[in-house]
Write a protein that holds these residues in place. Sequence first.
Motif, PDB file in Angstrom:
ATOM      1  N   GLN A  23     -63.473 -98.447 -24.628  1.00 48.59           N
ATOM      2  CA  GLN A  23     -62.190 -99.189 -24.631  1.00 48.59           C
ATOM      3  C   GLN A  23     -61.561 -99.157 -26.021  1.00 48.59           C
ATOM      4  O   GLN A  23     -60.347 -98.947 -26.151  1.00 48.59           O
ATOM      5  CB  GLN A  23     -62.416-100.632 -24.180  1.00 48.59           C
ATOM      6  N   ASP A  32     -51.935 -97.951 -26.710  1.00 45.09           N
ATOM      7  CA  ASP A  32     -51.370 -98.631 -25.543  1.00 45.09           C
ATOM      8  C   ASP A  32     -52.207 -99.876 -25.249  1.00 45.09           C
ATOM      9  O   ASP A  32     -53.397 -99.776 -24.938  1.00 45.09           O
ATOM     10  CB  ASP A  32     -51.375 -97.677 -24.338  1.00 45.09           C
ATOM     11  N   THR A  33     -51.576-101.040 -25.358  1.00 45.48           N
ATOM     12  CA  THR A  33     -52.290-102.293 -25.078  1.00 45.48           C
ATOM     13  C   THR A  33     -51.542-103.147 -24.054  1.00 45.48           C
ATOM     14  O   THR A  33     -51.860-104.326 -23.872  1.00 45.48           O
ATOM     15  CB  THR A  33     -52.487-103.117 -26.378  1.00 45.48           C
ATOM     16  N   ALA A  34     -50.555-102.531 -23.368  1.00 49.90           N
ATOM     17  CA  ALA A  34     -49.709-103.287 -22.434  1.00 49.90           C
ATOM     18  C   ALA A  34     -50.524-103.988 -21.343  1.00 49.90           C
ATOM     19  O   ALA A  34     -50.207-105.112 -20.965  1.00 49.90           O
ATOM     20  CB  ALA A  34     -48.668-102.360 -21.812  1.00 49.90           C
ATOM     21  N   ALA A  35     -51.556-103.321 -20.840  1.00 44.22           N
ATOM     22  CA  ALA A  35     -52.339-103.895 -19.734  1.00 44.22           C
ATOM     23  C   ALA A  35     -53.493-104.760 -20.218  1.00 44.22           C
ATOM     24  O   ALA A  35     -54.250-105.298 -19.404  1.00 44.22           O
ATOM     25  CB  ALA A  35     -52.882-102.767 -18.849  1.00 44.22           C
ATOM     26  N   LEU A  36     -53.622-104.895 -21.545  1.00 46.99           N
ATOM     27  CA  LEU A  36     -54.719-105.710 -22.093  1.00 46.99           C
ATOM     28  C   LEU A  36     -54.239-107.147 -22.285  1.00 46.99           C
ATOM     29  O   LEU A  36     -53.138-107.371 -22.801  1.00 46.99           O
ATOM     30  CB  LEU A  36     -55.210-105.144 -23.427  1.00 46.99           C
ATOM     31  N   SER A  37     -55.044-108.104 -21.888  1.00 46.75           N
ATOM     32  CA  SER A  37     -54.695-109.515 -22.017  1.00 46.75           C
ATOM     33  C   SER A  37     -55.009-110.017 -23.431  1.00 46.75           C
ATOM     34  O   SER A  37     -56.156-109.946 -23.884  1.00 46.75           O
ATOM     35  CB  SER A  37     -55.486-110.332 -20.987  1.00 46.75           C
ATOM     36  N   MET A  40     -57.486-112.819 -23.201  1.00 43.22           N
ATOM     37  CA  MET A  40     -58.857-112.357 -22.999  1.00 43.22           C
ATOM     38  C   MET A  40     -59.496-111.951 -24.320  1.00 43.22           C
ATOM     39  O   MET A  40     -60.575-112.429 -24.664  1.00 43.22           O
ATOM     40  CB  MET A  40     -58.917-111.157 -22.052  1.00 43.22           C
ATOM     41  N   TYR A  41     -58.812-111.076 -25.073  1.00 40.88           N
ATOM     42  CA  TYR A  41     -59.421-110.564 -26.302  1.00 40.88           C
ATOM     43  C   TYR A  41     -59.516-111.628 -27.394  1.00 40.88           C
ATOM     44  O   TYR A  41     -60.412-111.556 -28.230  1.00 40.88           O
ATOM     45  CB  TYR A  41     -58.730-109.275 -26.760  1.00 40.88           C
ATOM     46  N   LEU A  43     -60.117-114.965 -26.763  1.00 36.01           N
ATOM     47  CA  LEU A  43     -61.265-115.790 -26.356  1.00 36.01           C
ATOM     48  C   LEU A  43     -62.567-115.012 -26.506  1.00 36.01           C
ATOM     49  O   LEU A  43     -63.570-115.531 -26.995  1.00 36.01           O
ATOM     50  CB  LEU A  43     -61.106-116.249 -24.896  1.00 36.01           C
ATOM     51  N   PHE A  44     -62.540-113.736 -26.079  1.00 37.38           N
ATOM     52  CA  PHE A  44     -63.754-112.913 -26.107  1.00 37.38           C
ATOM     53  C   PHE A  44     -64.238-112.689 -27.541  1.00 37.38           C
ATOM     54  O   PHE A  44     -65.438-112.830 -27.831  1.00 37.38           O
ATOM     55  CB  PHE A  44     -63.509-111.574 -25.410  1.00 37.38           C
TER      56      PHE A  44
END
Lengths: 90, 90
Positions: A23, A32-37, A40-41, A43-44
């Motif tokens: 990833q 490209d990070t459009a589909a990444l939350s 999420m990242y 908190l993770f």
Amino acid sequence: MILIPEIIGYAAATLTTVSFLPQAILTLRTRDTAALSLTMYSLFTLGVACWLIYGIYLSNKAIIYANAITLVLATSILSCKIYNIVCKKE
Amino acid sequence: MILIPEIIGYAAATLTTVSFLPQAILTLRTRDTAALSLTMYSLFTLGVACWLIYGIYLSNKAIIYANAITLVLATSILSCKIYNIVCKKE
């Protein structure tokens, strides 16, 4: 003798740690990070940092190494996402 | 008395588990998986399944519950990614 649960435990730790490498490579290569939350990242990455501190408290090398690697990978993905948001690319 | 390492451990487990919820919501809502790595979610889902089996072996409820939730979330994201690849949307 290595027991079956131990093998499964090592496989689990290796897979969930190593999985963030493709990833990170994909994200840094394509940007490209459009589909990444972002949530999420955020908190993770915070969670992995907590795991690292937890491992240091316990002096558990397996927890320290696994989470130090994951922290670098998760932080690189999160940085790319934040960069794209700040630079209005998303 | 709850010790500081235990609080950090619980925070770490909660954050890394809960973090996949916003990603799953974003992915299922937008159906956009272009920036998501197929290799990452394949390895990660397999790894979480191993953690779940490991938790069942140890009869450790914390490992079981955390990874059961993550497995559902990771599987839903992976399914969406595979669907998009199979349907030539990527």
